[in-house]
Motif scaffolding. Structure first.
Motif, PDB file in Angstrom:
ATOM      1  N   VAL A   1      -0.368   4.773 -12.285  1.00  0.00           N
ATOM      2  CA  VAL A   1      -1.572   3.924 -12.283  1.00  0.00           C
ATOM      3  C   VAL A   1      -1.813   3.340 -10.888  1.00  0.00           C
ATOM      4  CG1 VAL A   1      -2.516   1.747 -13.180  1.00  0.00           C
ATOM      5  CG2 VAL A   1      -1.427   3.354 -14.738  1.00  0.00           C
ATOM      6  N   VAL A   2      -0.752   2.837 -10.262  1.00  0.00           N
ATOM      7  CA  VAL A   2      -0.904   2.196  -8.951  1.00  0.00           C
ATOM      8  C   VAL A   2      -1.267   3.243  -7.882  1.00  0.00           C
ATOM      9  CG1 VAL A   2       0.310   0.891  -7.160  1.00  0.00           C
ATOM     10  CG2 VAL A   2       0.597   0.270  -9.547  1.00  0.00           C
ATOM     11  N   LEU A   3      -0.668   4.419  -7.996  1.00  0.00           N
ATOM     12  CA  LEU A   3      -0.990   5.478  -7.023  1.00  0.00           C
ATOM     13  C   LEU A   3      -2.461   5.863  -7.132  1.00  0.00           C
ATOM     14  CD1 LEU A   3       0.082   7.377  -4.846  1.00  0.00           C
ATOM     15  CD2 LEU A   3       0.672   9.007  -6.639  1.00  0.00           C
ATOM     16  N   ARG A   4      -2.932   5.985  -8.353  1.00  0.00           N
ATOM     17  CA  ARG A   4      -4.341   6.321  -8.563  1.00  0.00           C
ATOM     18  C   ARG A   4      -5.246   5.244  -7.958  1.00  0.00           C
ATOM     19  NH1 ARG A   4      -7.814   9.221 -11.861  1.00  0.00           N
ATOM     20  NH2 ARG A   4      -9.559   8.028 -12.660  1.00  0.00           N
ATOM     21  N   ARG A   5      -4.834   3.994  -8.129  1.00  0.00           N
ATOM     22  CA  ARG A   5      -5.635   2.887  -7.592  1.00  0.00           C
ATOM     23  C   ARG A   5      -5.669   2.919  -6.054  1.00  0.00           C
ATOM     24  NH1 ARG A   5      -7.301  -0.614  -5.083  1.00  0.00           N
ATOM     25  NH2 ARG A   5      -7.537  -2.848  -5.398  1.00  0.00           N
ATOM     26  N   TYR A   6      -4.527   3.204  -5.421  1.00  0.00           N
ATOM     27  CA  TYR A   6      -4.469   3.162  -3.952  1.00  0.00           C
ATOM     28  C   TYR A   6      -4.998   4.433  -3.296  1.00  0.00           C
ATOM     29  CZ  TYR A   6      -2.338  -1.365  -3.358  1.00  0.00           C
ATOM     30  OH  TYR A   6      -2.154  -2.726  -3.313  1.00  0.00           O
TER      31      TYR A   6
ATOM     32  N   TYR B   1      -3.145   1.266   7.879  1.00  0.00           N
ATOM     33  CA  TYR B   1      -2.127   2.192   7.369  1.00  0.00           C
ATOM     34  C   TYR B   1      -2.685   3.607   7.261  1.00  0.00           C
ATOM     35  CZ  TYR B   1       0.385  -2.060   6.265  1.00  0.00           C
ATOM     36  OH  TYR B   1       1.015  -3.265   6.373  1.00  0.00           O
ATOM     37  N   SER B   2      -3.973   3.672   6.895  1.00  0.00           N
ATOM     38  CA  SER B   2      -4.555   5.005   6.698  1.00  0.00           C
ATOM     39  C   SER B   2      -4.625   5.785   8.002  1.00  0.00           C
ATOM     40  CB  SER B   2      -5.951   4.878   6.097  1.00  0.00           C
ATOM     41  OG  SER B   2      -6.835   4.368   7.061  1.00  0.00           O
ATOM     42  N   SER B   3      -4.639   5.078   9.134  1.00  0.00           N
ATOM     43  CA  SER B   3      -4.683   5.800  10.405  1.00  0.00           C
ATOM     44  C   SER B   3      -3.297   5.876  11.032  1.00  0.00           C
ATOM     45  CB  SER B   3      -5.669   5.128  11.365  1.00  0.00           C
ATOM     46  OG  SER B   3      -5.289   3.799  11.604  1.00  0.00           O
ATOM     47  N   ARG B   4      -2.287   5.777  10.199  1.00  0.00           N
ATOM     48  CA  ARG B   4      -0.909   5.978  10.630  1.00  0.00           C
ATOM     49  C   ARG B   4      -0.314   7.099   9.776  1.00  0.00           C
ATOM     50  NH1 ARG B   4      -2.744   3.033  13.945  1.00  0.00           N
ATOM     51  NH2 ARG B   4      -1.719   1.349  15.056  1.00  0.00           N
ATOM     52  N   PRO B   5       0.817   7.660  10.199  1.00  0.00           N
ATOM     53  CA  PRO B   5       1.321   8.823   9.460  1.00  0.00           C
ATOM     54  C   PRO B   5       1.957   8.494   8.113  1.00  0.00           C
ATOM     55  CG  PRO B   5       2.757   8.330  11.312  1.00  0.00           C
ATOM     56  CD  PRO B   5       1.609   7.385  11.401  1.00  0.00           C
ATOM     57  N   VAL B   6       1.203   7.849   7.229  1.00  0.00           N
ATOM     58  CA  VAL B   6       1.699   7.575   5.874  1.00  0.00           C
ATOM     59  C   VAL B   6       0.640   7.943   4.840  1.00  0.00           C
ATOM     60  CG1 VAL B   6       3.394   5.742   6.242  1.00  0.00           C
ATOM     61  CG2 VAL B   6       0.991   5.156   6.186  1.00  0.00           C
ATOM     62  N   SER B   7       1.098   8.503   3.736  1.00  0.00           N
ATOM     63  CA  SER B   7       0.179   8.780   2.628  1.00  0.00           C
ATOM     64  C   SER B   7       0.172   7.560   1.708  1.00  0.00           C
ATOM     65  CB  SER B   7       0.660  10.005   1.861  1.00  0.00           C
ATOM     66  OG  SER B   7       1.909   9.710   1.272  1.00  0.00           O
ATOM     67  N   ALA B   8      -0.718   7.579   0.708  1.00  0.00           N
ATOM     68  CA  ALA B   8      -0.758   6.471  -0.251  1.00  0.00           C
ATOM     69  C   ALA B   8       0.596   6.333  -0.954  1.00  0.00           C
ATOM     70  CB  ALA B   8      -1.872   6.719  -1.270  1.00  0.00           C
TER      71      ALA B   8
ATOM     72  N   ALA C   1       0.312  -7.227  -8.935  1.00  0.00           N
ATOM     73  CA  ALA C   1      -0.040  -7.492  -7.540  1.00  0.00           C
ATOM     74  C   ALA C   1      -0.866  -6.362  -6.928  1.00  0.00           C
ATOM     75  CB  ALA C   1       1.239  -7.706  -6.714  1.00  0.00           C
ATOM     76  N   SER C   2      -0.814  -5.191  -7.532  1.00  0.00           N
ATOM     77  CA  SER C   2      -1.590  -4.065  -7.009  1.00  0.00           C
ATOM     78  C   SER C   2      -3.055  -4.133  -7.415  1.00  0.00           C
ATOM     79  CB  SER C   2      -1.004  -2.735  -7.500  1.00  0.00           C
ATOM     80  OG  SER C   2       0.297  -2.589  -7.003  1.00  0.00           O
ATOM     81  N   PHE C   3      -3.351  -4.999  -8.385  1.00  0.00           N
ATOM     82  CA  PHE C   3      -4.735  -5.095  -8.846  1.00  0.00           C
ATOM     83  C   PHE C   3      -5.338  -6.485  -8.609  1.00  0.00           C
ATOM     84  CE2 PHE C   3      -3.349  -1.298 -10.951  1.00  0.00           C
ATOM     85  CZ  PHE C   3      -4.488  -0.502 -10.998  1.00  0.00           C
ATOM     86  N   ALA C   4      -4.516  -7.525  -8.672  1.00  0.00           N
ATOM     87  CA  ALA C   4      -5.048  -8.881  -8.572  1.00  0.00           C
ATOM     88  C   ALA C   4      -5.599  -9.136  -7.170  1.00  0.00           C
ATOM     89  CB  ALA C   4      -3.957  -9.891  -8.893  1.00  0.00           C
ATOM     90  N   LYS C   5      -6.596 -10.027  -7.122  1.00  0.00           N
ATOM     91  CA  LYS C   5      -7.220 -10.316  -5.829  1.00  0.00           C
ATOM     92  C   LYS C   5      -6.611 -11.532  -5.154  1.00  0.00           C
ATOM     93  CE  LYS C   5     -11.542  -8.014  -6.676  1.00  0.00           C
ATOM     94  NZ  LYS C   5     -12.919  -8.109  -7.114  1.00  0.00           N
TER      95      LYS C   5
END
Lengths: 316, 293
Positions: free
Chosen positions: B284-289, B120-127, B198-202
């Motif tokens: 919080v989730v934005l900061r994490r990603y 995703y990071s190498s596609r035209p999308v930000s976090a 779900a943004s934090f759990a493994k």
């Protein structure tokens, strides 16, 4: 094409790295690196831990520099995600969904960039990396090499102008490795900017003539591999000479001031010299005087391996 | 003499238009929906989401069936069968919690577990684009889960209405809007916490378990606090995030809510609390990603 006398910079740059440093706490991963990348293949070279992956991550906007700046197509990749319309990245990690097939994964990667991805383009990308036969099997069943090729196919599917690959040949078998190398060379010849990071020197040597070498986070060397070797004037060149009368030829060469040592080999000599051309110039006369048959005259240490060993030593 | 020929297989590299962020976000949203529903995957992956959807639809289908069979005898209408669409939320709220608790990890965790964030990071999308798209797919799924059964019920009963489908639907349009608004409340109450976990759990199982156990537990704590004499205990119901969904529903449908009444809180505070929770979770989730995208 390099700018002025600085071989780390190219005039037609698509990616520019200016005075970039990156530190994690007390550890400096990349230290004041300035270089640029343009059409063609550039090998980003360095031992494990040299800072290659950190530099690539900054180039791809995955992490921001602690100091300095990175631009792609003139834009900061962290602030202008739109630059990635024309870019693809193959990370070192697996970075594939194991529950999808290669075809589904490549199709999805394509959909992230373009509305008009045809099945033909997906098939072409899979074909380019020789994954068509296994394209409809789940990725979880693949070997490491197959997963690696799937990532490359996903990167190629939208025909990007810039392709950044972190250790792309890891796990691939020799035959597929050769065909991937050919593929990268074809893309470079078509004007794509290709940056390939690797710690496997032979790989880079086969792929790229221009290298950016990093050691301990610093830029250790840049430019054409042969030019870098020529710049290492304080260590002698090694030349392999095969002849039918090795002892006589060795004795004649030792009279030259530029020859610092000779090793006798089974079928010839290995000569250490500070001036390669002086040995090359005098050898025909020696052969004529001794009536010797010279069957081989070849610099043996101009490989990346030796350049690299030198750079690591020089920087430590 | 041997002959040979290389055939043109017709493969062509991509030369089409390159889309910007919106195109990538649409693709990520669509992928999230498909992944949560198990579309394109083995039957086992479809079992839970599809089973829960069917379970949520079942009361609506049964009620329409009953109305169809007995309509002529008893002249049944929607209100006769269900009281109010708000009641339907009581029937399916637990199913909705289970659905989103399972869907959120299925959408969020594989991207990190399988290191695909680099793609995703190498596609035209930000976090932020990525999170909006992934969160959007969960919101769409949950809205569909809550709204579709009610639509089936309303349309089914409207079709049996003597005034005709169109006329009955026009008169029910206010109900449809209220159903939609109440569903947004449930998205905030169940979906936002599930997205956070779900943004934090493994692991997907762990994330689902944390949401399914954690939300009722938090409600219990909020309930206990509201019964206590501690300072500020009147605000305690606002901590029970899951019950806020029911409070928003009651506000939308003009019903009373015992918990909020006892605490002396107006029901609109439930909606306000959910907005605050959503903003905090987004930050919080934005900061994490941002560390990885």
């Amino acid at each position: 094409m390099t700018i002025g006398t600085n071989p780390a910079l190219v005039s037609d740059a698509t990616i520019e790295v200016r005075g970039v440093s990156k530190w994690f706490g007390n550890k400096v991963a990349v230290s004041d690196v300035t270089c640029s990348f343009g059409p063609g293949i550039t090998g980003l070279l360095g031992p494990n831990g040299a800072g290659k992956t950190t530099l690539l991550r900054m180039m791809m906007g995955l992490t921001s520099p602690s100091q300095g700046s990175v631009s792609m197509f003139g834009e900061n990749p962290r602030r202008a995600p739109s630059v990635f319309k024309d870019v693809a990245f193959v990370p070192e990690d697996d970075a594939v969904y194991p529950f999808l097939t290669a075809r589904q994964f490549v199709r999805y990667a394509a959909s992230l960039t373009s509305s008009e991805i045809t099945e033909s383009a997906v098939t072409a990308a899979l074909d380019q990396v020789e994954m068509l036969d296994a394209a409809d099997r789940p990725i979880s069943d693949y070997s490491k090499g197959m997963r690696q090729r799937t990532k490359v196919a996903a990167a190629l599917v939208h025909n990007p102008r810039v392709l950044v690959l972190d250790e792309p040949l890891n796990g691939t078998d020799p035959v597929r490795r050769a065909s991937l190398i050919d593929l990268f060379k074809k893309l470079a010849a078509a004007g794509h900017t290709i940056v390939i990071s690797s710690h496997v020197l032979q790989e880079v040597e086969r792929l790229a003539t221009r290298v950016i070498a990093m050691v301990d986070g610093k830029l250790a060397a840049a430019g054409d591999i042969h030019a870098i070797r020529a710049a290492m004037s304080d260590i002698p060149y090694q030349v392999r000479i095969d002849t039918d009368v090795p002892r006589q030829v060795a004795a004649a060469l030792l009279s030259l001031d530029t020859v610092s040592g000779i090793d006798m080999l089974e079928s010839g000599l290995r000569v250490e010299t500070t001036d390669l051309s002086s040995v090359g110039n005098v050898l025909p006369r020696i052969a004529s005087d001794l009536d010797a048959r010279i069957t081989r005259f070849e610099p043996v240490d101009e490989s990346l391996e030796s350049v690299f060993r030198y750079l690591v030593k020089a920087n430590r | 003499m041997t002959t040979g020929q290389i055939y043109d297989l017709g493969y062509a590299p991509h030369e089409g238009e390159r889309l910007g962020r919106s195109g990538a976000m649409r693709a990520i949203t669509k992928d999230g929906i498909k992944r949560a529903l198990g579309i394109g995957r083995k039957a086992r992956s479809k079992l839970m989401p599809m089973g829960l959807i069917l379970a949520a639809m079942a009361p609506a289908i049964v009620l329409v069936g009953i109305a169809f069979v007995f309509k002529s005898e008893f002249d049944l209408e929607a209100g006769d069968l269900l009281g109010s669409p708000a009641t339907y939320f009581d029937l399916i709220a637990t199913l909705a919690l289970l659905f989103i608790a399972l869907a959120a990890p299925a959408v969020m965790i594989p991207d990190r577990r399988d290191n695909v964030l680099a793609v995703y990071s190498s596609r035209p999308v930000s976090a932020a684009d990525y999170l909006i798209a992934r969160g959007g797919s969960l919101a769409i799924l949950m809205l569909a889960f809550l709204v579709l059964p009610q639509l089936v019920l309303l349309v089914g009963l409207a079709a049996l209405d003597p005034s005709g489908l169109f006329s009955a639907m026009v008169s029910d349009s206010g109900e449809v809007l209220r159903v939609f608004a109440a569903s947004i409340g449930y998205v905030g109450a169940f979906g936002v916490p599930a997205f956070l976990v779900a943004s934090f759990a493994k692991r997907t199982g762990m994330a689902a378990g944390m949401t399914i156990i954690g939300l009722p537990l938090l409600d219990g704590i909020a309930e206990a606090l509201s019964q206590s004499n501690l300072p500020g205990s009147s605000l305690a119901p606002l901590l029970g995030v899951a019950t806020l969904g029911g409070a928003v529903r009651d506000w939308v449908f003009g019903r009373s809510n015992a918990t909020f009444s006892q605490a002396g809180l107006p029901l609109w505070t439930a909606a306000a609390a959910l907005v605050v929770v959503a903003v905090i979770v987004a930050a919080v989730v934005l900061r994490r990603y941002r560390r990885e995208l």
